[in-house]
Design a protein around this motif. Structure first.
Motif, PDB file in Angstrom:
ATOM      1  N   LYS A  80       0.846  -1.195   0.000  1.00  0.00           N
ATOM      2  CA  LYS A  80       0.000   0.000   0.000  1.00  0.00           C
ATOM      3  C   LYS A  80       0.880   1.243   0.000  1.00  0.00           C
ATOM      4  CE  LYS A  80      -3.936  -2.111   2.187  1.00  0.00           C
ATOM      5  NZ  LYS A  80      -5.012  -1.938   3.119  1.00  0.00           N
ATOM      6  N   LEU A  81       0.277   2.368  -0.317  1.00  0.00           N
ATOM      7  CA  LEU A  81       1.037   3.619  -0.378  1.00  0.00           C
ATOM      8  C   LEU A  81       1.682   3.965   0.958  1.00  0.00           C
ATOM      9  CD1 LEU A  81      -1.233   5.961  -2.514  1.00  0.00           C
ATOM     10  CD2 LEU A  81       0.968   5.016  -3.118  1.00  0.00           C
ATOM     11  N   GLU A  82       1.012   3.646   2.042  1.00  0.00           N
ATOM     12  CA  GLU A  82       1.542   3.969   3.369  1.00  0.00           C
ATOM     13  C   GLU A  82       2.827   3.196   3.677  1.00  0.00           C
ATOM     14  OE1 GLU A  82      -1.815   2.766   3.105  1.00  0.00           O
ATOM     15  OE2 GLU A  82      -2.500   4.815   2.821  1.00  0.00           O
ATOM     16  N   SER A  83       3.034   2.067   3.009  1.00  0.00           N
ATOM     17  CA  SER A  83       4.213   1.249   3.292  1.00  0.00           C
ATOM     18  C   SER A  83       5.425   1.601   2.418  1.00  0.00           C
ATOM     19  CB  SER A  83       3.873  -0.233   3.144  1.00  0.00           C
ATOM     20  OG  SER A  83       3.459  -0.514   1.829  1.00  0.00           O
ATOM     21  N   LEU A  84       5.334   2.675   1.639  1.00  0.00           N
ATOM     22  CA  LEU A  84       6.495   3.127   0.859  1.00  0.00           C
ATOM     23  C   LEU A  84       7.561   3.658   1.796  1.00  0.00           C
ATOM     24  CD1 LEU A  84       4.950   5.107  -2.140  1.00  0.00           C
ATOM     25  CD2 LEU A  84       6.322   3.064  -2.289  1.00  0.00           C
ATOM     26  N   SER A  85       8.799   3.310   1.526  1.00  0.00           N
ATOM     27  CA  SER A  85       9.890   3.837   2.348  1.00  0.00           C
ATOM     28  C   SER A  85      10.168   5.287   1.955  1.00  0.00           C
ATOM     29  CB  SER A  85      11.144   2.984   2.156  1.00  0.00           C
ATOM     30  OG  SER A  85      11.644   3.145   0.844  1.00  0.00           O
ATOM     31  N   ALA A  86      10.899   5.977   2.782  1.00  0.00           N
ATOM     32  CA  ALA A  86      11.211   7.384   2.522  1.00  0.00           C
ATOM     33  C   ALA A  86      12.037   7.538   1.244  1.00  0.00           C
ATOM     34  CB  ALA A  86      11.952   7.986   3.710  1.00  0.00           C
ATOM     35  N   ASP A  87      12.949   6.598   0.997  1.00  0.00           N
ATOM     36  CA  ASP A  87      13.764   6.642  -0.218  1.00  0.00           C
ATOM     37  C   ASP A  87      12.906   6.452  -1.460  1.00  0.00           C
ATOM     38  OD1 ASP A  87      16.009   6.988   1.316  1.00  0.00           O
ATOM     39  OD2 ASP A  87      16.536   4.847   1.322  1.00  0.00           O
ATOM     40  N   GLN A  88      11.950   5.520  -1.389  1.00  0.00           N
ATOM     41  CA  GLN A  88      11.060   5.287  -2.526  1.00  0.00           C
ATOM     42  C   GLN A  88      10.184   6.503  -2.787  1.00  0.00           C
ATOM     43  OE1 GLN A  88       9.230   1.657  -1.120  1.00  0.00           O
ATOM     44  NE2 GLN A  88      10.240   0.463  -2.720  1.00  0.00           N
ATOM     45  N   GLU A  89       9.683   7.126  -1.719  1.00  0.00           N
ATOM     46  CA  GLU A  89       8.850   8.322  -1.882  1.00  0.00           C
ATOM     47  C   GLU A  89       9.642   9.451  -2.520  1.00  0.00           C
ATOM     48  OE1 GLU A  89       6.627   9.800   1.445  1.00  0.00           O
ATOM     49  OE2 GLU A  89       6.051   7.772   2.035  1.00  0.00           O
ATOM     50  N   GLN A  90      10.885   9.596  -2.115  1.00  0.00           N
ATOM     51  CA  GLN A  90      11.730  10.667  -2.638  1.00  0.00           C
ATOM     52  C   GLN A  90      12.032  10.454  -4.118  1.00  0.00           C
ATOM     53  OE1 GLN A  90      12.349  13.189  -0.706  1.00  0.00           O
ATOM     54  NE2 GLN A  90      13.566  14.342  -2.155  1.00  0.00           N
ATOM     55  N   ALA A  91      12.276   9.214  -4.527  1.00  0.00           N
ATOM     56  CA  ALA A  91      12.656   8.918  -5.907  1.00  0.00           C
ATOM     57  C   ALA A  91      11.462   8.864  -6.859  1.00  0.00           C
ATOM     58  CB  ALA A  91      13.397   7.590  -5.957  1.00  0.00           C
TER      59      ALA A  91
END
Length: 189
Positions: A80-91
């Motif tokens: 789910k979107l909530e389980s994206l890591s900070a690195d994945q969100e940034q990229a």
């Protein structure tokens, strides 16, 4: 040992329990059957009198998102979107949400039969999709799922597109060296 056959050569047909011409195989409802070798199937691919056609489109539900980064590289993400890591969100530049996918089941049919089937007034309905090829590559394309795409193993129609957005933040500007203007008192009546 593979046998090179022409379309006039005969092959044993387990459905009719007799020998049938290889050129008649695409008309069978069990085509391609286990009696056909890879070289027999390659014969239909190289013959101009046969074309690839869809006999069934399977629609399967799936809850998946695809992440698009700045280099235009798509990657699958099954969480789910909530389980994206900070690195994945940034990229990630864009997120594509899909709810189902199409899987095309194809067969070879005679070109004359294909003309008869497509003589109706069907219109193309192209949709924005993510295509997963048989080699595992992911591409974003606009295509019609009812038109054969032999290189595609799964076609994911895009349900929603999420894009990064920056919200304006109100910043209190400090009042330095500015005189406050006195407020007027209400006139007494």
């Amino acid at each position: 040992m593979a046998v090179n056959r022409g379309k006039s050569d005969f092959i044993w047909c387990p459905l009719s329990q007799s020998r049938k011409a290889l050129g008649k195989c695409p008309e069978c409802k069990k085509f391609p059957c286990r009696n056909l070798s890879k070289s027999d199937l390659a014969h239909f691919e190289n013959d101009d009198s046969f074309i690839l056609s869809i006999f069934k489109i399977e629609k399967r539900k799936v809850a998946m998102i695809f992440l698009l980064d700045a280099n235009d590289t798509l990657t699958k993400f099954s969480g789910k979107l909530e389980s994206l890591s900070a690195d994945q969100e940034q990229a990630t530049e864009k997120i594509f949400d899909v709810a189902f996918y199409y899987e095309q089941k194809m067969t070879w049919i005679a070109e004359s039969k294909a003309r008869e089937e497509t003589s109706g007034a069907e219109t193309e309905s192209r949709i924005d999709c993510i295509v997963e090829n048989k080699d595992g590559t992911l591409l974003r394309r606009e295509l019609d799922p009812s038109i054969p795409a032999p290189e595609a193993s799964k076609i994911y129609p895009i349900k929603t597109i999420l894009v990064k957005c920056w919200k304006p933040i109100k910043i209190k500007i400090e009042e330095t060296n500015q005189e406050k203007t006195p407020r007027r008192k209400k006139a007494e009546s």
